[in-house]
Design a protein around this motif. Structure first.
Motif, PDB file in Angstrom:
ATOM      1  N   PHE A 418       0.828  -1.205   0.000  1.00  0.00           N
ATOM      2  CA  PHE A 418       0.000   0.000   0.000  1.00  0.00           C
ATOM      3  C   PHE A 418       0.868   1.263   0.000  1.00  0.00           C
ATOM      4  CE2 PHE A 418      -3.308  -2.925   0.601  1.00  0.00           C
ATOM      5  CZ  PHE A 418      -4.529  -2.290   0.469  1.00  0.00           C
ATOM      6  N   GLY A 419       2.069   1.157   0.547  1.00  0.00           N
ATOM      7  CA  GLY A 419       2.998   2.282   0.470  1.00  0.00           C
ATOM      8  C   GLY A 419       3.387   2.565  -0.971  1.00  0.00           C
ATOM      9  N   ALA A 420       3.676   1.507  -1.733  1.00  0.00           N
ATOM     10  CA  ALA A 420       4.025   1.679  -3.146  1.00  0.00           C
ATOM     11  C   ALA A 420       2.838   2.193  -3.942  1.00  0.00           C
ATOM     12  CB  ALA A 420       4.498   0.346  -3.718  1.00  0.00           C
ATOM     13  N   LEU A 421       1.643   1.717  -3.609  1.00  0.00           N
ATOM     14  CA  LEU A 421       0.430   2.183  -4.283  1.00  0.00           C
ATOM     15  C   LEU A 421       0.286   3.695  -4.130  1.00  0.00           C
ATOM     16  CD1 LEU A 421      -2.211   0.853  -5.655  1.00  0.00           C
ATOM     17  CD2 LEU A 421      -3.260   1.242  -3.426  1.00  0.00           C
ATOM     18  N   ARG A 422       0.558   4.177  -2.927  1.00  0.00           N
ATOM     19  CA  ARG A 422       0.444   5.606  -2.661  1.00  0.00           C
ATOM     20  C   ARG A 422       1.558   6.383  -3.366  1.00  0.00           C
ATOM     21  NH1 ARG A 422      -0.780   7.099   3.326  1.00  0.00           N
ATOM     22  NH2 ARG A 422      -2.793   6.381   2.546  1.00  0.00           N
ATOM     23  N   GLU A 423       2.771   5.867  -3.335  1.00  0.00           N
ATOM     24  CA  GLU A 423       3.897   6.546  -3.983  1.00  0.00           C
ATOM     25  C   GLU A 423       3.654   6.708  -5.477  1.00  0.00           C
ATOM     26  OE1 GLU A 423       7.464   4.452  -3.116  1.00  0.00           O
ATOM     27  OE2 GLU A 423       7.449   4.953  -0.973  1.00  0.00           O
ATOM     28  N   GLN A 424       3.018   5.713  -6.080  1.00  0.00           N
ATOM     29  CA  GLN A 424       2.773   5.772  -7.517  1.00  0.00           C
ATOM     30  C   GLN A 424       1.447   6.445  -7.852  1.00  0.00           C
ATOM     31  OE1 GLN A 424       3.797   2.418  -9.901  1.00  0.00           O
ATOM     32  NE2 GLN A 424       5.137   1.513  -8.352  1.00  0.00           N
ATOM     33  N   ASP A 425       0.758   6.910  -6.818  1.00  0.00           N
ATOM     34  CA  ASP A 425      -0.518   7.592  -7.006  1.00  0.00           C
ATOM     35  C   ASP A 425      -1.464   6.731  -7.849  1.00  0.00           C
ATOM     36  OD1 ASP A 425      -2.344   9.634  -6.621  1.00  0.00           O
ATOM     37  OD2 ASP A 425      -1.727  10.729  -8.429  1.00  0.00           O
ATOM     38  N   ALA A 426      -1.488   5.437  -7.520  1.00  0.00           N
ATOM     39  CA  ALA A 426      -2.282   4.481  -8.279  1.00  0.00           C
ATOM     40  C   ALA A 426      -3.546   4.126  -7.505  1.00  0.00           C
ATOM     41  CB  ALA A 426      -1.464   3.223  -8.571  1.00  0.00           C
ATOM     42  N   GLY A 427      -4.490   3.531  -8.226  1.00  0.00           N
ATOM     43  CA  GLY A 427      -5.749   3.145  -7.590  1.00  0.00           C
ATOM     44  C   GLY A 427      -5.918   1.651  -7.435  1.00  0.00           C
ATOM     45  N   THR A 428      -5.155   0.875  -8.234  1.00  0.00           N
ATOM     46  CA  THR A 428      -5.280  -0.573  -8.167  1.00  0.00           C
ATOM     47  C   THR A 428      -3.911  -1.235  -8.163  1.00  0.00           C
ATOM     48  OG1 THR A 428      -5.375  -0.867 -10.570  1.00  0.00           O
ATOM     49  CG2 THR A 428      -7.474  -0.546  -9.425  1.00  0.00           C
ATOM     50  N   PHE A 429      -3.866  -2.436  -7.572  1.00  0.00           N
ATOM     51  CA  PHE A 429      -2.677  -3.280  -7.651  1.00  0.00           C
ATOM     52  C   PHE A 429      -3.114  -4.686  -8.037  1.00  0.00           C
ATOM     53  CE2 PHE A 429      -3.981  -3.650  -3.147  1.00  0.00           C
ATOM     54  CZ  PHE A 429      -4.100  -5.028  -3.042  1.00  0.00           C
ATOM     55  N   GLU A 430      -2.213  -5.418  -8.679  1.00  0.00           N
ATOM     56  CA  GLU A 430      -2.468  -6.818  -8.996  1.00  0.00           C
ATOM     57  C   GLU A 430      -1.129  -7.517  -9.175  1.00  0.00           C
ATOM     58  OE1 GLU A 430      -4.742  -9.659 -12.296  1.00  0.00           O
ATOM     59  OE2 GLU A 430      -5.109  -7.480 -12.266  1.00  0.00           O
TER      60      GLU A 430
END
Length: 497
Positions: A418-430
């Motif tokens: 979730f830290g990487a998700l926030r750093e990349q300003d992304a909405g989804t991960f898979e």
């Protein structure tokens, strides 16, 4: 617009650990769904006589939230329930919880990029849907009670109790009691029932490995020392964890390299049995014919001596049916009973993994996929085709002997993710299919070292094995390896969008 940032299903220690990590990351719009009427998971549901943890208290807790006031080296069930309540209060988790609500299903909406979760009141009522950007399942490994497939079980006219649905109001004093099952729960329960029963018959299909239990009340001065100097409790935790890892985990997961440890653990259990049970035939019946660790072993000092009592009988002849008044075995003998206790464990592979229907991208059904093509999850956490989904009770996720090792490794995984998700300003991960396949290959390779592949396990009838015969529950590495792996897995293995 979604209803919640995250929906977590399950308010046990796994779900609470996930919520603590998410709140550390700044997520506040959380919903924790719990089908029971309070938090605590297994330590709320279970309250049968003799309930206690079989991992030392100093190890069976969050490392970041030690409890210096454990009364016993092996905490009793009420202590664990109180600890769960303390954690929920200290980390302000109760306001995120709703009780008496079960998750019926969840599906990924690829257009809206969120999960749609269908819920219903346990007590009855209309279903409802809730949406969330992220879905986490923390339904536990042992959450679905297993009922025995025995003719007539529903026709018994006396009292029937499953250990996971214990009824404290049932009067056991002076009763004729039959217990079906001799797993870890029964090992704790049977000595307590024997104290109250007029006659107790224990029906055993598969004996269990039992080693001595070094249990004792923790002196008040030691509790005070733990509170005043927390480092002392951390040392106790580390020492106990190292012993468990060296003796139990290594003996099971590194059987090929450390068969002598496995043989030593089995010898210890056999010596324990010889010391405590007088009758040679009873000892023979209580001796497993499978390798140590194929089925979950346990610790006890009072289980074996129970079978020395004149009013306690060990029955190993298979059950053919249950009548309104008793239990009939294949030799035609019927034993009359007043109370039937089902210590028959939990159903992992038919009604769990996952515990409710989860539909991912392109209509992929997680449960059906696992059963048809094999169980897998990257680092025991994420699955390709299921965006924004975290499974906290997954194949190859359970690390070490203490469940809290698994919980904290998974907490760290989602914190990095979730830290990487926030750093990349992304909405989804898979997670990528390639990374998942590589992890699965590594797990299967390591499984070749374990007692499950190298030992003699055919007669164990263990819940470690799926219906297809694969042992996928435990991560076949050391706890140290799991801790290192969670810090080292490449975040590039995930696709962020």
């Amino acid at each position: 617009m979604t209803d919640h940032d995250v929906i977590i299903v399950g308010a046990g220690f796994g779900g609470m650990g996930a919520a603590i990590s998410l709140r550390r990351l700044g997520y506040e719009n959380l919903l924790i769904i719990e089908r029971e009427d309070d938090l605590g998971g297994t330590w709320h549901v279970n309250h049968y006589p003799g309930l206690a943890v079989d991992i030392a208290s100093v190890t069976y807790s969050y490392s970041f939230e030690p409890n210096p006031h454990w009364k016993n080296w092996f905490a009793r069930g009420a202590e664990l329930k109180a600890y769960a309540e303390h954690v929920a209060d200290k980390y302000d988790l109760r306001r995120h919880m709703v009780f008496g609500v079960r998750a019926e299903g969840a599906r990924w909406d690829d257009e809206e990029k969120h999960w749609v979760v269908t819920t219903a009141p346990v007590a009855g009522g209309s279903s409802a849907t809730r949406t969330a950007r992220f879905l986490m399942t923390a339904t536990g490994f042992l959450s679905q009670p297993k009922l025995p497939d025995i003719e007539g079980v529903e026709d018994f006219a006396g009292t029937v109790i499953h250990t996971a649905k214990w009824d404290d109001s049932v009067d056991l004093d002076g009763k004729r009691i039959g217990v079906i099952g001799t797993g870890a729960t029964a090992v704790q329960l049977i000595p307590q029932i024997a104290k109250r029963a007029a006659a107790l018959t224990v029906y055993q299909r598969t004996p269990i490995w039992v080693t001595p239990k070094n249990d004792f009340k923790i002196p008040k001065p030691v509790q005070a020392m733990f509170a005043a100097a927390p480092v002392t409790q951390r040392v106790a935790r580390a020492a106990n964890g190292a012993w468990l890892e060296g003796m139990m985990v290594t003996a099971v997961l590194h059987y090929k390299q450390a068969k002598f440890l496995n043989n030593g653990a089995a010898a210890l259990a056999k010596a324990h049995l010889r010391r405590q049970v007088k009758d040679p035939e009873t000892r023979r019946k209580l001796t497993p014919d499978y390798s140590f660790g194929c089925k979950r072993p346990t610790f006890s000092n009072d289980y074996y001596p129970t079978f020395n009592k004149e009013h306690v009988a060990l029955e190993t002849t298979p059950i053919t049916k249950i009548t309104p008044t008793g239990i009939v075995t294949s030799d035609g003998n019927e034993t009359p009973i007043d109370v039937l206790v089902l210590a028959t464990g939990f159903n992992l592979w038919d009604t769990n993994f996952p515990a409710f229907e989860v539909i991912g991208r392109e209509g992929r059904d997680l449960g059906k996929s696992w059963r048809q093509t094999g169980y897998h999850a990257f680092e025991g956490v994420t699955v390709p085709g299921f965006p924004n989904f975290i499974s906290l009770n997954s194949p190859y996720s359970y690390s070490g002997l203490s469940y809290f090792m698994t919980i904290e490794v998974q907490m760290r995984h989602l914190e990095r993710l979730f830290g990487a998700l926030r750093e990349q300003d992304a909405g989804t991960f898979e997670i990528s299919a390639e990374a998942d396949a590589e992890f699965l290959g590594h797990m299967l390779e390591r499984m070749d070292d374990t007692v499950f592949n190298q030992g003699s396990c055919s007669t164990a009838r263990s819940y470690y094995y799926t219906n297809e015969g694969d042992a996928v529950l435990l991560r076949p590495t050391s706890s140290r390896n799991a801790r290192k792996a969670v810090e080292a897995f490449p975040l590039e293995d995930y696709t962020f969008a």
